[in-house]
Motif scaffolding. Structure first.
Motif, mmCIF file in Angstrom:
data_model
loop_
_atom_site.group_PDB
_atom_site.id
_atom_site.type_symbol
_atom_site.label_atom_id
_atom_site.label_comp_id
_atom_site.label_asym_id
_atom_site.label_seq_id
_atom_site.Cartn_x
_atom_site.Cartn_y
_atom_site.Cartn_z
ATOM 1 N N GLY A 167 55.826 40.898 55.958
ATOM 2 C CA GLY A 167 55.466 39.512 55.699
ATOM 3 C C GLY A 167 53.992 39.199 55.869
ATOM 4 O O GLY A 167 53.545 38.116 55.499
ATOM 5 N N ASP A 168 53.197 40.122 56.430
ATOM 6 C CA ASP A 168 51.762 39.879 56.598
ATOM 7 C C ASP A 168 51.104 39.631 55.241
ATOM 8 O O ASP A 168 51.349 40.358 54.276
ATOM 9 N N ALA A 169 50.272 38.593 55.172
ATOM 10 C CA ALA A 169 49.522 38.272 53.955
ATOM 11 C C ALA A 169 48.119 38.871 54.082
ATOM 12 O O ALA A 169 47.413 38.604 55.046
ATOM 13 N N LEU A 170 47.760 39.701 53.100
ATOM 14 C CA LEU A 170 46.493 40.425 53.136
ATOM 15 C C LEU A 170 45.650 40.115 51.919
ATOM 16 O O LEU A 170 46.177 39.826 50.853
ATOM 17 N N VAL A 171 44.334 40.247 52.090
ATOM 18 C CA VAL A 171 43.406 40.291 50.966
ATOM 19 C C VAL A 171 42.822 41.700 50.984
ATOM 20 O O VAL A 171 42.424 42.200 52.034
ATOM 21 N N LEU A 172 42.826 42.364 49.835
ATOM 22 C CA LEU A 172 42.274 43.712 49.721
ATOM 23 C C LEU A 172 40.827 43.626 49.251
ATOM 24 O O LEU A 172 40.513 42.836 48.357
ATOM 25 N N LEU A 173 39.956 44.439 49.852
ATOM 26 C CA LEU A 173 38.557 44.523 49.443
ATOM 27 C C LEU A 173 38.351 45.825 48.688
ATOM 28 O O LEU A 173 38.829 46.868 49.122
ATOM 29 N N GLU A 174 37.647 45.739 47.565
ATOM 30 C CA GLU A 174 37.364 46.903 46.730
ATOM 31 C C GLU A 174 35.881 46.880 46.383
ATOM 32 O O GLU A 174 35.281 45.800 46.296
ATOM 33 N N ASP A 175 35.295 48.055 46.187
ATOM 34 C CA ASP A 175 33.869 48.088 45.873
ATOM 35 C C ASP A 175 33.615 47.746 44.403
ATOM 36 O O ASP A 175 32.926 46.791 44.097
ATOM 37 N N VAL A 176 34.180 48.514 43.495
ATOM 38 C CA VAL A 176 34.009 48.284 42.059
ATOM 39 C C VAL A 176 35.370 48.426 41.395
ATOM 40 O O VAL A 176 36.116 49.351 41.716
ATOM 41 N N THR A 177 35.691 47.520 40.475
ATOM 42 C CA THR A 177 36.935 47.662 39.710
ATOM 43 C C THR A 177 36.591 47.889 38.245
ATOM 44 O O THR A 177 35.686 47.258 37.697
ATOM 45 N N THR A 178 37.322 48.825 37.643
ATOM 46 C CA THR A 178 37.217 49.089 36.208
ATOM 47 C C THR A 178 38.569 48.736 35.597
ATOM 48 O O THR A 178 38.751 47.678 35.042
ATOM 49 N N SER A 179 39.557 49.614 35.803
ATOM 50 C CA SER A 179 40.916 49.328 35.321
ATOM 51 C C SER A 179 41.794 48.758 36.435
ATOM 52 O O SER A 179 42.848 48.211 36.176
ATOM 53 N N GLY A 180 41.348 48.916 37.682
ATOM 54 C CA GLY A 180 42.125 48.438 38.823
ATOM 55 C C GLY A 180 43.161 49.434 39.308
ATOM 56 O O GLY A 180 43.971 49.109 40.172
ATOM 57 N N GLY A 181 43.134 50.650 38.793
ATOM 58 C CA GLY A 181 44.147 51.657 39.125
ATOM 59 C C GLY A 181 44.264 51.979 40.600
ATOM 60 O O GLY A 181 45.366 51.970 41.157
ATOM 61 N N SER A 182 43.149 52.258 41.273
ATOM 62 C CA SER A 182 43.244 52.652 42.683
ATOM 63 C C SER A 182 43.687 51.492 43.560
ATOM 64 O O SER A 182 44.450 51.679 44.506
ATOM 65 N N VAL A 183 43.253 50.279 43.234
ATOM 66 C CA VAL A 183 43.666 49.136 44.046
ATOM 67 C C VAL A 183 45.139 48.789 43.774
ATOM 68 O O VAL A 183 45.854 48.362 44.676
ATOM 69 N N LYS A 184 45.613 49.029 42.543
ATOM 70 C CA LYS A 184 47.042 48.818 42.251
ATOM 71 C C LYS A 184 47.901 49.751 43.102
ATOM 72 O O LYS A 184 48.933 49.334 43.621
ATOM 73 N N ASP A 185 47.465 50.998 43.260
ATOM 74 C CA ASP A 185 48.194 51.946 44.119
ATOM 75 C C ASP A 185 48.253 51.423 45.552
ATOM 76 O O ASP A 185 49.291 51.492 46.200
ATOM 77 N N ALA A 186 47.136 50.901 46.055
ATOM 78 C CA ALA A 186 47.092 50.379 47.426
ATOM 79 C C ALA A 186 48.005 49.166 47.569
ATOM 80 O O ALA A 186 48.716 49.035 48.575
ATOM 81 N N ILE A 187 48.012 48.291 46.575
ATOM 82 C CA ILE A 187 48.895 47.115 46.608
ATOM 83 C C ILE A 187 50.346 47.571 46.710
ATOM 84 O O ILE A 187 51.122 47.039 47.513
ATOM 85 N N GLU A 188 50.708 48.563 45.921
ATOM 86 C CA GLU A 188 52.082 49.077 45.922
ATOM 87 C C GLU A 188 52.476 49.627 47.296
ATOM 88 O O GLU A 188 53.549 49.330 47.812
ATOM 89 N N VAL A 189 51.580 50.394 47.916
ATOM 90 C CA VAL A 189 51.846 50.982 49.230
ATOM 91 C C VAL A 189 52.010 49.888 50.284
ATOM 92 O O VAL A 189 52.919 49.938 51.115
ATOM 93 N N VAL A 190 51.124 48.882 50.242
ATOM 94 C CA VAL A 190 51.199 47.780 51.207
ATOM 95 C C VAL A 190 52.496 46.998 51.011
ATOM 96 O O VAL A 190 53.189 46.660 51.979
ATOM 97 N N ARG A 191 52.850 46.734 49.764
ATOM 98 C CA ARG A 191 54.071 45.973 49.490
ATOM 99 C C ARG A 191 55.321 46.756 49.894
ATOM 100 O O ARG A 191 56.271 46.172 50.408
ATOM 101 N N GLU A 192 55.308 48.069 49.671
ATOM 102 C CA GLU A 192 56.448 48.900 50.089
ATOM 103 C C GLU A 192 56.644 48.831 51.605
ATOM 104 O O GLU A 192 57.764 48.941 52.093
ATOM 105 N N ALA A 193 55.551 48.642 52.342
ATOM 106 C CA ALA A 193 55.619 48.549 53.807
ATOM 107 C C ALA A 193 55.906 47.113 54.270
ATOM 108 O O ALA A 193 55.924 46.848 55.469
ATOM 109 N N GLY A 194 56.104 46.200 53.320
ATOM 110 C CA GLY A 194 56.475 44.834 53.665
ATOM 111 C C GLY A 194 55.333 43.834 53.658
ATOM 112 O O GLY A 194 55.542 42.653 53.932
#
Length: 186
Positions: free
Chosen positions: A122-149
């Motif tokens: 249930g924790d609400a997070l904001v993710l920080l990223e250096d540079v986004t192009t397609s957003g692929g690496s940050v999408k992976d991180a979002i998925e991992v965080v969401r899988e952990a709740g």
């Protein structure tokens, strides 16, 4: 994110111009032939690691991100290794919100965790990223965080290259908030 007040928008614009000047001054914007993490070729490269190792530029990034976070309902600042770690750390210090670091892969020893820091369901997070192009690496991180709740609704990127990251993150119900865009810089 809610619509911001005119004085806040003016502050965003003032800080953006300061950040653009700082990114150029510290050598974070380079021209030549580069291959990006996404595999795409580019005539320019934005090296935020140069910016995140320059204390004055890192402080500007942290202050600008903190101003945006004030308008969000989040309780934790998260960053993906490697580029997001110094950024999220600086923003955590600026906002005094807890820090969560997301590893790209599970640690092979010790706790074998993908996270450094506490993540509760249930924790609400904001993710920080250096540079986004397609957003692929940050999408992976979002998925991992969401899988952990955890709940990730926002991603703050220092520079968005404007090459589909905003749309790709919207598709997974996350809003990309660039501090600066490639067109601002170039």
């Amino acid at each position: 994110m809610s619509e911001s007040k005119p004085e806040t928008r003016n502050e965003f614009e003032k800080q953006k111009q300061e950040l653009i000047a700082a990114l150029k001054a510290c050598g974070a914007v380079r021209y030549g032939d580069f291959t990006l993490a996404s595999g795409k070729k580019s005539k320019y490269y934005i090296d935020i690691k140069k910016a995140s190792t320059d204390p004055k530029t890192l402080k500007l990034i942290a202050k600008q991100a903190a101003l945006r976070i004030k308008e969000m309902d989040v309780g934790t600042v998260a960053g993906v290794e490697l580029g997001g770690v110094p950024l999220a750390t600086a923003v955590s210090l600026e906002t005094e919100l807890p820090l969560l670091l997301v590893r790209k892969s599970e640690k092979a020893y010790g706790t074998k965790s993908r996270f450094v820091g506490e993540l509760q369901p249930g924790d609400a997070l904001v993710l920080l990223e250096d540079v986004t192009t397609s957003g692929g690496s940050v999408k992976d991180a979002i998925e991992v965080v969401r899988e952990a709740g955890g709940n990730v609704k926002y991603v703050i990127t220092v520079v968005d290259r404007e090459e589909s990251a905003k749309e790709n993150l919207r598709a997974v119900d996350a809003e990309l908030i660039p501090l600066v865009t490639a067109s601002d810089l170039l």
